[in-house]
Design an enzyme around this catalytic site. Structure first.
Site, short mmCIF file in Angstrom:
data_model
loop_
_atom_site.label_atom_id
_atom_site.label_comp_id
_atom_site.label_asym_id
_atom_site.label_seq_id
_atom_site.Cartn_x
_atom_site.Cartn_y
_atom_site.Cartn_z
N LEU A 80 11.07 1.30 7.21
CA LEU A 80 10.45 1.76 5.97
C LEU A 80 11.14 3.06 5.55
CD1 LEU A 80 8.04 1.21 4.00
CD2 LEU A 80 7.00 3.18 5.12
N LYS A 137 6.39 -1.85 1.95
CA LYS A 137 5.21 -1.26 2.59
C LYS A 137 4.05 -2.25 2.45
CE LYS A 137 3.21 3.35 3.24
NZ LYS A 137 3.25 3.32 4.70
N GLU A 153 12.68 3.10 14.40
CA GLU A 153 11.62 3.94 13.85
C GLU A 153 10.41 3.84 14.75
OE1 GLU A 153 9.94 2.91 10.00
OE2 GLU A 153 10.13 0.77 10.36
N TYR A 173 0.82 -1.21 0.00
CA TYR A 173 0.00 0.00 0.00
C TYR A 173 0.85 1.25 0.00
CZ TYR A 173 0.87 0.87 5.02
OH TYR A 173 1.46 1.16 6.22
#
Ligand code: PDD
Length: 286
Positions: free
Chosen positions: A203, A147, A179, A32
């Site tokens: 990511l 993702k 993260e 996505y």
């Protein structure tokens, strides 16, 4: 009424239907994107579509969309939802198959879905209120650079933060802060902006890249470097970034104030540069 796109058709969101045999539903077999839209223009569209192409290639899913076709779809979706500030969600799954089998089916008809909701744009005053975070052990897989829609660990870690009165979780992997559950991490110490380097553990955020670009443009000192968890507790500032939440100062970490518990001087400068850059959308080349 929110207009969505599903497999070649624009229709009201509440009328969208996919098969219960869709591999996205059964296996989380899909990828996505989340793309912010300012003033009717998709922000950093090229970068988002490049990342989508990388995610699709990584899961070996071919879709009949090139850059122009994606761009047209997104532009039309934005227009059908009345322009302004929006957040476009885009998802591609490996589609439905007659039986549930882990292996890819022989014939694949990907499911392409997109919709858009109004983007809640935060004023400087609201951004300045910052967020609280907690640290949690990272329980995700080894390909966090994809993702993927398979977000169960992210959901559980975020929920843990909420149950502890915080809004985000900062993930610890092998003793390093890497993260957030849905945001990238920046730590500031002695006027140096630091963020973990790109790897399969995080990511590659589009907002992260822009913050680094702005840091270079405006002569901030910055480094892509590993951040030991202990450095979080001695940080002058901590920021978390994402397309929807932009650059958020973390003011509380594990119920303790970060530095003096106020947004830092570098954040105040960077958010001005970011807002200025956003204001150029549609006026100049991004
Ligand atoms: N999340 N890291 C993770 C794990 C993310 O899920 C995201 C984005 C980011 C920030 O990436 P970007 O700057 O490109 O938004 C970092 C999106 C917004 C989401 O899942 O809704």
């Amino acid at each position: 009424m929110t207009i969505a796109y599903l497999n070649d058709q624009f229709l009201p969101l509440e009328e969208t239907r996919v098969s219960a045999m869709d591999r996205g539903f059964l296996f989380g077999d899909g990828v996505y994107e989340v793309i912010p839209v300012y003033n009717g223009h998709a922000f950093r569209l090229e970068q988002h579509l490049e990342r989508l192409a990388r995610s699709l290639a990584a899961i070996e899913l071919t879709v009949p969309f090139d850059y122009i076709r994606w761009k047209n779809l997104i532009t039309e979706l934005i227009q059908r939802n009345d322009g302004g500030d929006q957040s476009v969600y885009l998802q591609c799954t490996r589609g439905p198959s007659p039986i549930r089998d882990h292996a890819f089916p022989e014939k694949i008809t990907p499911t392409i879905f997109a919709y858009s909701i109004p983007l809640y744009t935060r004023t400087l005053e609201i951004l300045s209120k910052g967020i609280s975070a907690i640290t949690v052990q990272d329980t995700r897989w080894q390909r966090c650079d994809i993702k993927a829609i398979t977000l169960l660990p992210n959901i559980l870690m975020r929920q843990r933060a909420i149950e502890n009165g915080a809004q985000e979780a900062i993930l610890i992997n092998n003793g390093y802060a890497i993260e957030g559950s849905s945001m990238n991490l920046f730590v500031i110490k002695n006027n140096i902006i630091m963020t973990p380097p790109l790897s399969q553990h995080i990511l590659g955020g589009i907002t992260r890249d822009l913050v680094l670009e702005l840091a270079a443009q405006h002569n901030f000192a910055f480094q892509e470097t590993d951040i030991p968890e202990v450095d979080l507790y001695a940080a002058d500032e901590i920021w978390l970034t994402s397309s929807n939440r932009e650059i958020m100062p973390v003011l509380m970490l594990n119920n303790q104030p970060v530095n003096n518990g106020q947004p830092g001087a570098l954040w105040r400068e960077m958010i001005q540069h970011y807002q200025h850059f956003k204001a150029q959308v549609g006026l100049t080349q991004q």
